[in-house]
Write an enzyme that holds these catalytic residues in place. Sequence first.
Site, PDB file in Angstrom:
ATOM      1  N   CYS A   1      11.300  28.920  18.185  1.00 37.77           N
ATOM      2  CA  CYS A   1      10.871  30.641  17.560  1.00 37.77           C
ATOM      3  C   CYS A   1       8.673  31.001  18.090  1.00 37.77           C
ATOM      4  CB  CYS A   1      11.570  30.697  16.155  1.00 37.77           C
ATOM      5  SG  CYS A   1      10.448  29.009  15.092  1.00 37.77           S
TER       6      CYS A   1
ATOM      7  N   CYS B   1       3.783  30.706  19.910  1.00 36.88           N
ATOM      8  CA  CYS B   1       4.657  29.705  19.825  1.00 36.88           C
ATOM      9  C   CYS B   1       5.427  28.792  21.144  1.00 36.88           C
ATOM     10  CB  CYS B   1       5.721  28.617  18.342  1.00 36.88           C
ATOM     11  SG  CYS B   1       4.343  28.605  17.354  1.00 36.88           S
TER      12      CYS B   1
ATOM     13  N   HIS C   1       2.888  19.961  17.049  1.00 35.29           N
ATOM     14  CA  HIS C   1       3.263  21.011  17.269  1.00 35.29           C
ATOM     15  C   HIS C   1       1.486  21.905  18.617  1.00 35.29           C
ATOM     16  CE1 HIS C   1       4.520  25.216  18.690  1.00 35.29           C
ATOM     17  NE2 HIS C   1       4.583  26.233  17.804  1.00 35.29           N
TER      18      HIS C   1
END
Length: 400
Positions: free
Chosen positions: A386, A90, A356
């Site tokens: 994260c 990510c 996201h």
Amino acid sequence: MDAFIYDHVRTPRGKGRPDGALHEITAIELITQVLRALRDRNGLDTGLLDDVVVGCAQPVGEQGGVIARGAIINAGYEQSVAGQQIHRFCASGLEAVNNITAQVMTGMSKAGIGGGVESMSRVFMGADSGAWSADPRVAFSNYFAPQGIGADIIATLDGFTRDDVDAYAAESQRRAAAAWKDKRFEKSIVPVTDVLGDVVLAHDEHMRPETTVESLGKLKAAFPAMAEMGFDAVASGRYPEIETLQHVHTGGNSSGIVDGSGAVLVGSKEFGEMSGLKPRAKIRGFASIGSEPTIMLTAPAAVTNKALKNVGMSKDDIDLFELNEAFASVVLRYMRALDIDHDKVNVNGGAIAMGHPLGATGAMILGTVLDELERRDLNTALVTLCAGNGLGTATVIERV
């Protein structure tokens, strides 16, 4: 040598489903349209660029094959521009910006573009599973559990209730809706067009501005089924102090699955003078770190401290923080760990509201917080995410 941000753009985020507005648009076309926009709005001589680095969290199939190089050619950039594809789960989009920044800071490149792309409607999450989750020997030694279980572990260990995470999620929706209403994203959004040139999406599609704590409270917990598959036992094996795992996360207080792309133009002072561009911010520094891989969501606080130490700053020197809202408990833990007021964190909402797009998010939120610094006439910001397997990345910027 200093590295400066000269501009940034992003697409709106489309629902990461077959009926999402961006499903017909391939990942390479998403990043291509972003690259073209950066060139055209800045009158950029692309021959001055040394590299384009694109992050992607599922770099397989049509998202693989060094998609950055394909997009360079597709966008009509000079063929002399190199391309690189990187993968830090990510955090990939932010890591791409940091990669270009490091090239500029060392003097090995004068300018480049760092960004990211993810078409979650076309390349399913988990397509790039890897040994960390798919090889039983590796997964066993890592106490592997899906991220949703990790989010619920945080909530259980830190005592965050369902009401806590739902309240955070409702506020994210409220802030995102207010930001769109006030047109805070307008100057940085690139409407996505189809092969005919018609606009298919100009607005973040995932948002639910009517969301309330009460409506969120009606949703069922998302991860009990995963726990019953054996991951509850994995969690208690890694954290024996947990008597019962509290499943508080739902689709409403977790990040949305979406498609999108974003990019940031970074260069030296010399590049700006050659291009006739004024820098908008200086990248003070950055850091990456590893953390406990079972939860895999606790790195942001530690990597924030590492990045701040790298640049000789403290959290009190930072005006705004932007943390990817992977799950509500991630942000609640971050604010508690660093003693940061919510008024300084994700002030325009985040991934719970807007979604996201994995490998693109880091580049997107870096641009978002820069725009907000300018809007509020503030100076400094820190961006962090994260990432899978316990990774985390952070970047510190300062307006010039």
